[in-house]
Design an enzyme around this catalytic site. Structure first.
Site, PDB file in Angstrom:
ATOM      1  N   LYS A 173       2.036   1.278 -13.412  1.00  0.00           N
ATOM      2  CA  LYS A 173       1.814  -0.189 -13.410  1.00  0.00           C
ATOM      3  C   LYS A 173       1.858  -0.740 -14.822  1.00  0.00           C
ATOM      4  CE  LYS A 173      -0.383  -0.368  -8.937  1.00  0.00           C
ATOM      5  NZ  LYS A 173      -0.455   1.094  -8.724  1.00  0.00           N
TER       6      LYS A 173
ATOM      7  N   ASP B  31       4.546   5.487 -11.142  1.00  0.00           N
ATOM      8  CA  ASP B  31       3.733   4.273 -10.996  1.00  0.00           C
ATOM      9  C   ASP B  31       2.599   4.274 -12.021  1.00  0.00           C
ATOM     10  OD1 ASP B  31       2.316   2.085 -10.196  1.00  0.00           O
ATOM     11  OD2 ASP B  31       1.751   2.880  -8.222  1.00  0.00           O
TER      12      ASP B  31
ATOM     13  N   PRO C  87       3.087  -0.420  -0.227  1.00  0.00           N
ATOM     14  CA  PRO C  87       1.898   0.413  -0.031  1.00  0.00           C
ATOM     15  C   PRO C  87       0.916  -0.277   0.919  1.00  0.00           C
ATOM     16  CG  PRO C  87       1.671  -0.802  -2.069  1.00  0.00           C
ATOM     17  CD  PRO C  87       2.975  -1.264  -1.427  1.00  0.00           C
TER      18      PRO C  87
ATOM     19  N   GLY D 141      -0.112   7.316   0.786  1.00  0.00           N
ATOM     20  CA  GLY D 141      -0.822   8.345   0.043  1.00  0.00           C
ATOM     21  C   GLY D 141      -1.759   9.136   0.931  1.00  0.00           C
TER      22      GLY D 141
ATOM     23  N   ASP E 154      -1.272  11.056  -5.079  1.00  0.00           N
ATOM     24  CA  ASP E 154      -2.497  10.840  -5.849  1.00  0.00           C
ATOM     25  C   ASP E 154      -3.461  11.987  -5.561  1.00  0.00           C
ATOM     26  OD1 ASP E 154      -1.503   8.298  -6.705  1.00  0.00           O
ATOM     27  OD2 ASP E 154      -2.160   7.424  -4.810  1.00  0.00           O
TER      28      ASP E 154
ATOM     29  N   GLY F  76      -2.889  -0.903   6.889  1.00  0.00           N
ATOM     30  CA  GLY F  76      -1.576  -1.155   7.490  1.00  0.00           C
ATOM     31  C   GLY F  76      -1.230  -0.049   8.485  1.00  0.00           C
ATOM     32  N   LYS F  77      -0.490  -0.407   9.539  1.00  0.00           N
ATOM     33  CA  LYS F  77      -0.083   0.595  10.550  1.00  0.00           C
ATOM     34  C   LYS F  77       1.307   1.119  10.176  1.00  0.00           C
ATOM     35  CE  LYS F  77      -3.431  -0.259  13.648  1.00  0.00           C
ATOM     36  NZ  LYS F  77      -4.269  -0.737  12.542  1.00  0.00           N
TER      37      LYS F  77
ATOM     38  N   GLY G  13      -2.042   3.033   6.362  1.00  0.00           N
ATOM     39  CA  GLY G  13      -2.975   4.127   6.629  1.00  0.00           C
ATOM     40  C   GLY G  13      -4.349   3.805   6.063  1.00  0.00           C
TER      41      GLY G  13
END
Ligand code: 3DU
Length: 199
Positions: free
Chosen positions: A58, A56, A152, A175, A9, A159-160, A155
Site C-alpha cells: 500500500k 501489497d 478483497p 486471505g 498473510d 463478502g460471499k 470470507g
C-alpha cells in the site's frame, strides 16, 4: 483457474505450502508486509516461481520512492504492486501499479473514491471492496474493460465468494478464508473474471 488471488498473510513456511497446494487452482498470490518483514524479497522470489505475485505494501510516497520500490519487487519476480489511490495525481501511468480506490473498512476514501476511479484506468487496475459489490459495479461501469478490478473483503470480512465477480470484478482477493481451509477454493468453481484473464 479460479478468479482468485490468495492473500498470503501468514508465515513463510505456511505461505509456501498454501502456494504449492493452490498454484494450479488460482490466478495468483498477494504478498504483503507480513512476509516481507519476515524474509525481505525472498518470499517474492520464491512464490513468483509458483504463480503471479502482486506485492501489497500500500505504497503512499513520492513518485521517486514508489518507483524504486516497484522496480525492486518487479525485479524479484512480481507482476505489480499496490499503491494508495491518494497519490495517483503525482504518479505517471504505470501498468505495474494497482490503485487502491476504496477500502473494505471505513476510511476517508468513502468520501473520495468516485474522484479516483477514472484515474485507475491509467494503471494496471483498481482495488475495490468486494464486501461492497455496488462499489465494484460502479467502478466497472466507469472503467469498462480498460483496467482490471481486484477485490478483497471476501470470507473473513463478510463478502460471499463470487459476490464481487458477479458485480464486475476480475479477481477476488482472499486471505484467511482460504488459508484456514484451502479446499474452500471449490466455492469459486463456476466463476470467471469479468474482463481480464490474468492479474
Ligand atoms: O480479510 P482477508 O484475510 O481475506 O485478507 C484480505 C487481504 O486484502 C489482506 O491482505 C488485506 O491487506 C487486503 N486488503 C483488504 O483487506 C482491504 C482493502 O481495502 C485493501 C486490501
Amino acid at each position: 483457474m479460479r478468479p482468485v488471488i490468495v492473500a498470503l498473510d501468514t508465515d513463510l513456511k505456511r505461505a509456501l505450502s498454501i502456494a504449492e497446494q493452490l498454484r494450479e487452482e488460482v490466478a495468483g498470490f498477494k504478498i504483503g508486509w507480513d512476509l516481507v518483514l519476515e524474509a525481505g524479497l525472498d518470499p517474492i522470489r520464491r512464490i513468483s516461481k509458483l504463480g503471479q505475485v502482486i506485492v501489497d505494501l500500500k505504497l503512499a510516497d513520492i513518485p521517486y520512492v514508489v518507483n524504486r520500490v516497484v522496480n525492486k519487487v518487479v525485479e524479484a519476480g512480481a507482476c505489480c504492486a499496490i499503491a494508495h489511490g491518494l497519490i495517483a495525481p503525482s504518479l505517471e501511468p504505470d501498468q505495474r501499479i494497482y490503485l487502491l480506490v476504496r477500502m473494505t473498512t471505513p476510511t476517508l476514501y468513502d468520501d473520495l473514491w468516485r474522484q479516483l476511479v477514472p484515474t485507475a484506468g491509467k494503471f494496471r487496475g483498481a482495488v475495490a471492496p468486494g464486501n461492497a459489490p455496488s462499489t465494484v459495479a460502479e467502478v466497472r461501469k466507469v472503467l469498462g474493460c480498460s483496467a482490471r478490478i481486484i477485490s478483497p473483503g471476501i470470507g473473513a470480512q463478510g463478502g460471499k465468494p463470487g459476490d464481487a465477480i458477479r458485480a464486475g470484478a476480475d479477481f477476488e482477493i482472499v486471505g484467511r478464508y482460504l488459508i484456514e481451509e484451502p479446499s474452500r477454493i471449490s466455492q469459486w468453481d463456476k466463476l470467471k473474471p469479468t474482463c481480464w484473464n490474468s492479474i
